[in-house]
Design a protein around this motif. Structure first.
Motif, PDB file in Angstrom:
ATOM      1  N   HIS A  54       0.809  -1.276  -0.316  1.00 51.94           N
ATOM      2  CA  HIS A  54       0.357  -0.065  -0.168  1.00 51.94           C
ATOM      3  C   HIS A  54       0.979   0.830   0.108  1.00 51.94           C
ATOM      4  CE1 HIS A  54      -3.450   2.278   1.072  1.00 51.94           C
ATOM      5  NE2 HIS A  54      -2.866   3.219   1.749  1.00 51.94           N
ATOM      6  N   ARG A  55       2.064   1.485   0.799  1.00 53.86           N
ATOM      7  CA  ARG A  55       2.871   2.491   1.034  1.00 53.86           C
ATOM      8  C   ARG A  55       3.486   2.547  -0.579  1.00 53.86           C
ATOM      9  NH1 ARG A  55       7.209   1.761   5.474  1.00 53.86           N
ATOM     10  NH2 ARG A  55       6.707  -0.447   4.605  1.00 53.86           N
ATOM     11  N   ILE A  56       3.875   1.492  -0.804  1.00 55.23           N
ATOM     12  CA  ILE A  56       4.616   1.307  -1.923  1.00 55.23           C
ATOM     13  C   ILE A  56       3.849   2.589  -2.990  1.00 55.23           C
ATOM     14  CG2 ILE A  56       6.482   0.156  -4.483  1.00 55.23           C
ATOM     15  CD1 ILE A  56       7.685  -1.031  -1.743  1.00 55.23           C
ATOM     16  N   LEU A  57       2.970   0.917  -3.629  1.00 57.23           N
ATOM     17  CA  LEU A  57       1.752   2.223  -5.015  1.00 57.23           C
ATOM     18  C   LEU A  57       1.495   3.576  -4.004  1.00 57.23           C
ATOM     19  CD1 LEU A  57      -0.166  -0.816  -4.883  1.00 57.23           C
ATOM     20  CD2 LEU A  57       1.395  -1.135  -6.320  1.00 57.23           C
ATOM     21  N   ALA A  58       1.423   4.100  -3.531  1.00 60.57           N
ATOM     22  CA  ALA A  58       0.905   5.103  -3.273  1.00 60.57           C
ATOM     23  C   ALA A  58       1.694   5.979  -3.433  1.00 60.57           C
ATOM     24  CB  ALA A  58       0.254   5.751  -1.359  1.00 60.57           C
ATOM     25  N   LEU A  60       4.023   5.119  -5.835  1.00 56.05           N
ATOM     26  CA  LEU A  60       4.350   5.593  -7.214  1.00 56.05           C
ATOM     27  C   LEU A  60       3.607   6.352  -7.848  1.00 56.05           C
ATOM     28  CD1 LEU A  60       5.654   1.964  -8.151  1.00 56.05           C
ATOM     29  CD2 LEU A  60       6.850   3.751  -7.717  1.00 56.05           C
ATOM     30  N   GLN A  61       2.227   6.916  -6.967  1.00 58.65           N
ATOM     31  CA  GLN A  61       0.689   6.571  -7.669  1.00 58.65           C
ATOM     32  C   GLN A  61       1.347   9.026  -7.732  1.00 58.65           C
ATOM     33  OE1 GLN A  61      -1.446   6.201  -9.611  1.00 58.65           O
ATOM     34  NE2 GLN A  61      -1.289   4.348  -9.486  1.00 58.65           N
ATOM     35  N   PRO A  64       3.108   9.086 -11.002  1.00 60.01           N
ATOM     36  CA  PRO A  64       2.809   8.100 -11.996  1.00 60.01           C
ATOM     37  C   PRO A  64       3.522   8.073 -13.266  1.00 60.01           C
ATOM     38  CG  PRO A  64       0.613   9.464 -11.422  1.00 60.01           C
ATOM     39  CD  PRO A  64       1.836  10.045 -10.923  1.00 60.01           C
ATOM     40  N   ALA A  65       4.333   9.440 -13.512  1.00 61.63           N
ATOM     41  CA  ALA A  65       5.248   9.497 -15.049  1.00 61.63           C
ATOM     42  C   ALA A  65       6.493   9.008 -14.410  1.00 61.63           C
ATOM     43  CB  ALA A  65       5.139  10.313 -16.202  1.00 61.63           C
ATOM     44  N   ARG A  66       7.280   8.684 -13.343  1.00 61.83           N
ATOM     45  CA  ARG A  66       8.145   8.908 -12.763  1.00 61.83           C
ATOM     46  C   ARG A  66       8.830   7.571 -12.667  1.00 61.83           C
ATOM     47  NH1 ARG A  66      11.562   9.815  -6.956  1.00 61.83           N
ATOM     48  NH2 ARG A  66      13.551   8.889  -7.741  1.00 61.83           N
ATOM     49  N   LEU A  67      10.112   7.195 -13.111  1.00 62.13           N
ATOM     50  CA  LEU A  67      10.877   6.146 -14.084  1.00 62.13           C
ATOM     51  C   LEU A  67      11.558   5.428 -12.134  1.00 62.13           C
ATOM     52  CD1 LEU A  67      11.729   5.515 -16.536  1.00 62.13           C
ATOM     53  CD2 LEU A  67       9.583   5.370 -16.023  1.00 62.13           C
TER      54      LEU A  67
END
Length: 122
Positions: A54-58, A60-61, A64-67
């Motif tokens: 949950h923390r990592i998906l948050a 990344l969101q 959103p375009a950052r690699l």
């Protein structure tokens, strides 16, 4: 005609020179980065909003375009080993939660490169 005829005045010598002396500067080391943990924290018994996924998906969101590279994410959270981070990101990419853009590059959204516009003539 020489292939070096277009050489610019960039400060480099035109011929080789014998090195007669050498100066060495020793720099003091900077602060030690905090070491990564030897084992990852087990978050199975924590609230869902505190789970690593949950923390990592948050994270990344948020952009959103950052690699992202796995080492960057592991360093950001500090409670996961790099090996575990690679495995988890790969697993989440296989299941469609995130997108694997290339070797060791992950993003929240599908990412495609865009062609550069042709340079204007002067």
């Amino acid at each position: 005609m020489s292939r070096y005829s277009e050489r610019r005045a960039d400060g480099r010598p035109d011929r080789s020179h014998t090195v007669t002396r050498l100066a060495v500067t020793v720099l003091e080391p900077g602060p030690e980065p905090s070491p990564r943990p030897m084992v990852s924290r087990d978050d199975r018994n924590t609230a869902p909003e505190h789970h690593r996924r949950h923390r990592i998906l948050a994270l990344l969101q948020d952009d959103p375009a950052r690699l992202w590279r796995p080492a960057e994410i592991a360093a950001h959270f500090g409670d996961v080993t790099l090996h575990a981070m690679y495995r988890q990101l790969s697993r989440w990419a296989d299941s469609g939660l995130i997108h694997k853009i290339g070797p060791g590059l992950y993003a929240a959204t599908a990412w495609a490169s865009t062609a550069l516009q042709p340079a204007g003539k002067r």
